[in-house]
Design an enzyme around this catalytic site. Structure first.
Site, short mmCIF file in Angstrom:
data_model
loop_
_atom_site.label_atom_id
_atom_site.label_comp_id
_atom_site.label_asym_id
_atom_site.label_seq_id
_atom_site.Cartn_x
_atom_site.Cartn_y
_atom_site.Cartn_z
N GLY A 63 0.82 -1.22 0.00
CA GLY A 63 0.00 0.00 0.00
C GLY A 63 0.85 1.26 0.00
O GLY A 63 1.85 1.35 0.69
N ARG A 70 -2.95 8.61 1.71
CA ARG A 70 -3.86 9.35 2.60
C ARG A 70 -3.30 9.50 4.02
O ARG A 70 -3.86 10.23 4.82
CB ARG A 70 -5.24 8.70 2.60
CG ARG A 70 -5.98 8.97 1.28
CD ARG A 70 -7.18 8.09 1.13
NE ARG A 70 -8.19 8.38 2.12
CZ ARG A 70 -9.10 7.49 2.54
NH1 ARG A 70 -9.09 6.27 2.03
NH2 ARG A 70 -9.99 7.82 3.43
N ASN A 124 -16.78 -8.03 2.39
CA ASN A 124 -15.48 -8.70 2.37
C ASN A 124 -14.50 -7.94 3.25
O ASN A 124 -14.21 -6.77 3.01
CB ASN A 124 -14.97 -8.74 0.92
CG ASN A 124 -13.60 -9.38 0.82
OD1 ASN A 124 -13.17 -10.10 1.71
ND2 ASN A 124 -12.92 -9.11 -0.29
N ASN A 181 -6.24 3.62 6.81
CA ASN A 181 -5.91 4.38 5.61
C ASN A 181 -5.49 5.81 5.92
O ASN A 181 -4.86 6.47 5.09
CB ASN A 181 -7.13 4.45 4.68
CG ASN A 181 -7.48 3.08 4.13
OD1 ASN A 181 -6.60 2.34 3.70
ND2 ASN A 181 -8.75 2.73 4.19
N ASN A 199 20.47 4.45 50.27
CA ASN A 199 19.50 5.54 50.29
C ASN A 199 20.09 6.73 49.54
O ASN A 199 21.14 7.24 49.91
CB ASN A 199 19.19 5.91 51.74
CG ASN A 199 17.98 6.83 51.83
OD1 ASN A 199 17.84 7.75 51.02
ND2 ASN A 199 17.11 6.58 52.79
N ASN A 246 27.35 11.33 34.60
CA ASN A 246 27.83 10.15 33.88
C ASN A 246 28.49 10.48 32.56
O ASN A 246 29.11 9.63 31.95
CB ASN A 246 26.68 9.17 33.65
CG ASN A 246 25.55 9.79 32.85
OD1 ASN A 246 25.30 10.99 32.95
ND2 ASN A 246 24.88 8.99 32.05
C1 UD1 Z 1 -10.36 -4.84 -1.07
C2 UD1 Z 1 -11.26 -5.96 -1.60
C3 UD1 Z 1 -12.69 -5.69 -1.15
C4 UD1 Z 1 -12.75 -5.60 0.36
C5 UD1 Z 1 -11.76 -4.56 0.87
C6 UD1 Z 1 -11.65 -4.63 2.37
C7 UD1 Z 1 -10.26 -6.67 -3.71
C8 UD1 Z 1 -10.35 -6.59 -5.18
N1 UD1 Z 1 -11.18 -5.97 -3.04
O1 UD1 Z 1 -10.78 -3.62 -1.68
O2 UD1 Z 1 -13.54 -6.72 -1.59
O3 UD1 Z 1 -14.06 -5.30 0.80
O4 UD1 Z 1 -10.44 -4.79 0.36
O5 UD1 Z 1 -10.85 -3.60 2.87
O6 UD1 Z 1 -9.41 -7.37 -3.19
N2 UD1 Z 1 -2.55 -4.14 -2.75
C9 UD1 Z 1 -1.31 -4.46 -3.24
N3 UD1 Z 1 -1.10 -4.38 -4.57
C10 UD1 Z 1 -2.07 -4.02 -5.45
C11 UD1 Z 1 -3.33 -3.68 -4.94
C12 UD1 Z 1 -3.55 -3.76 -3.57
O7 UD1 Z 1 -0.41 -4.79 -2.47
O8 UD1 Z 1 -1.79 -4.00 -6.66
C13 UD1 Z 1 -2.79 -4.23 -1.30
C14 UD1 Z 1 -3.08 -2.86 -0.70
O9 UD1 Z 1 -1.89 -2.29 -0.20
C15 UD1 Z 1 -4.03 -3.17 0.42
C16 UD1 Z 1 -4.75 -4.41 -0.07
O10 UD1 Z 1 -3.95 -4.98 -1.07
O11 UD1 Z 1 -3.34 -3.49 1.61
C17 UD1 Z 1 -6.17 -4.12 -0.56
O12 UD1 Z 1 -6.13 -3.24 -1.66
P1 UD1 Z 1 -7.11 -2.02 -1.80
O13 UD1 Z 1 -6.79 -1.30 -3.04
O14 UD1 Z 1 -7.17 -1.26 -0.52
O15 UD1 Z 1 -8.48 -2.78 -2.03
P2 UD1 Z 1 -9.93 -2.27 -1.67
O16 UD1 Z 1 -10.46 -1.47 -2.83
O17 UD1 Z 1 -9.96 -1.66 -0.33
MG MG Z 2 -8.55 -0.86 1.04
#
Ligand code: UD1
Ligand code: MG
Length: 452
Positions: A13, A17, A172, A229, A362, A371
């Site tokens: 990630g 933000r 999810n 986030n 004491n 020191n």
């Molecule tokens: C994802 C789920 C969604 C779920 C939500 C929960 C998918 C497609 N969707 O959505 O169903 O409800 O999480 O928070 O999985 N990441 C990578 N490489 C990438 C893309 C993402 O490492 O190319 C990592 C991000 O750093 C993050 C995680 O995967 O830690 C999830 O990715 P993010 O883009 O936040 O997915 P969401 O849209 O939140």
């Molecule tokens: Mg996410």
């Protein structure tokens, strides 16, 4: 035989933000990175291998992973093309062949080992895919879990969901279990034909169904699945973590007069029958043994505190502090890299650094161990039962023998042998009648001023 398990943690990630130069997963909760929390939970759930997928150029993430667990492997996702693509960055680890694969996110530090163990049970029962869902107060943005009976049919990402599907509040949480047997075939079938043009991990649900494999959903509390986030999110997760840790400590027999004002670290150890007054901060690496009382407004880090000790109020214990049984460190006392033996007392306004204080010694108010000479740190040794008079400076390296006395206000630069009295100060002289002479002189000066 125990099933083998690979935990695969997505930590790529960008965390824009967070408005930070630090990768998101390295922001700390309870004084350790969020990623370390997730890695520790994997171990607690008896996952034998851990693989972390880091983003391009994240040397800092790699350092943290190596420090946290030298056996973990790190894989780099060079382009951010979606969650399934991220998982496949760890293809090497998957190809080694394991029974269970747990896919986790590095920014969900409140995950519990119980949830991971439940996922593993579902896989052991024959599921090819298990998804952890939660009921969201506000489901918008999350993928929705579409069920038929006890079967999970699909996960519909918010962007692709119909009006009807968007009304579903079973969401999810992002973490997923795959059976090692089917994982690669499922992941390799994911494409990027969707609203975001990403390879969605969530697509494996439909793919597995099309192959008549068993796909299940598990429910976990929403709080456990919170993904951080923003800084506000980080604070929210910190608060939840602290509350859980406080409750756990109280349930094991620790008294907290104002639990919400006590801050703990991930590795804080506090034994039963410890009493904590309000407003105490436990930095990293503190152990407090049974029967000790820590009084208000104390700040502790890197310290081991023995049984029935008494600390604070307003004590500051820095790394390397060891307080033995029944010792006492009072108000406005700072202790660093020092061993304080059984029953010794340092009650007020003192700095003890790089020192050893003998049993039952004491240390008077205002004592300073000098020191540091601007270049090196030196040690002060104070013997058993020694008595340091108030407002003394002990210029290290120096040692005060067992049972010795140091006169108040001394600057001690030479060792004081055992049972001796060390005095290091100017002698006092009394001038008889001098006070009256001073008063008369002052009165004369005043009278002169009022004339002019
Ligand atoms: C994802 C789920 C969604 C779920 C939500 C929960 C998918 C497609 N969707 O959505 O169903 O409800 O999480 O928070 O999985 N990441 C990578 N490489 C990438 C893309 C993402 O490492 O190319 C990592 C991000 O750093 C993050 C995680 O995967 O830690 C999830 O990715 P993010 O883009 O936040 O997915 P969401 O849209 O939140
Ligand atoms: Mg996410």
């Amino acid at each position: 035989m125990a099933r083998s398990c690979l935990s695969l943690i997505l930590a790529a990630g960008e965390g824009t933000r967070m408005r930070s130069s630090l990768p998101k997963v390295l922001h700390e909760v309870a004084n350790i990175p969020m990623l370390s929390h997730v890695m520790r939970v994997c171990l607690e759930a008896e996952s034998d291998t851990i693989a972390v997928v880091a983003g391009k150029g994240s040397e800092l993430v790699i350092d943290v992973v190596e420090k946290e667990n030298p056996n973990a492997s790190v894989h780099v996702q060079t382009e951010r093309l979606g969650t399934a693509h991220a998982v496949l960055a760890a293809r090497d680890a998957i190809e080694k062949g394991v029974d269970d694969i747990l896919i986790l996110f590095g920014d969900t530090p409140l995950l519990t080992p119980e949830t991971l163990s439940s996922m593993r049970e579902v896989l052991a029962d024959g599921a090819a895919v298990v998804v952890v869902g939660f009921y969201a107060n506000d489901p918008s943005g999350y993928g929705r879990l579409l069920e038929q009976g006890d079967k999970l049919v699909a996960i519909r990402e918010h962007a692709e969901a119909s009006e009807e599907e968007r009304k579903i509040d079973f969401c999810n949480g992002g973490i997923m279990g795959l059976s090692g047997e089917h994982a690669l075939a499922l992941l390799d079938s994911v494409d990027n034909q969707n609203a975001k043009g990403e390879f969605y991990l969530t697509d494996v649900v439909e793919i597995a169904n099309s192959k008549n494999l068993s796909v299940k959903a598990l429910e976990a509390p929403e709080a456990e699945l919170i993904g951080v986030n923003t800084r506000n999110g980080l604070a929210e997760v910190e608060l939840l973590w602290q509350n859980t840790a406080r409750q756990k400590l109280m349930s094991t027999g620790v008294t907290m007069q104002s639990a919400e004002t006590v801050f703990l670290s991930a590795d804080t150890i506090i034994e039963p029958d410890v009493i904590l007054e309000p407003n105490i901060v436990f930095g990293p690496n503190v152990t407090v043994k049974a029967g000790t009382k820590i009084k208000a407004f104390s700040h502790l880090e890197g310290a081991i505190i023995g049984e029935n000790a008494d600390v604070g109020p307003y004590a500051r214990l820095r790394p390397g502090t060891e307080l033995d049984k029944g010792s006492k460190v009072g108000n406005f006392v700072e202790v660093k890299n020092a061993k304080v033996h059984e029953g010794a007392k340092i009650n007020h306004l003192t700095y003890v650094g790089d020192a050893e204080i003998g049993a039952k010694a004491n240390i008077g108010a205002g004592t300073i161990t000098c020191n540091y000479d601007g270049l090196n740190k030196h040690k002060t040794t104070i013997g058993k039962g020694a008595f340091i008079g108030s407002n003394s400076s002990l210029v290290a390296p120096v040692s005060i023998g067992d049972g010795a006395y140091v006169a108040s206000g001394s600057v001690i630069t030479d060792d004081v042998p055992e049972n001796s009295l060390g005095i290091g100060r100017g002698r006092q002289a009394n001038k008889e009648g001098m006070a009256e002479a001073i008063r008369e002189r002052n009165a004369a000066i005043k009278a002169n001023r009022s004339k002019s």
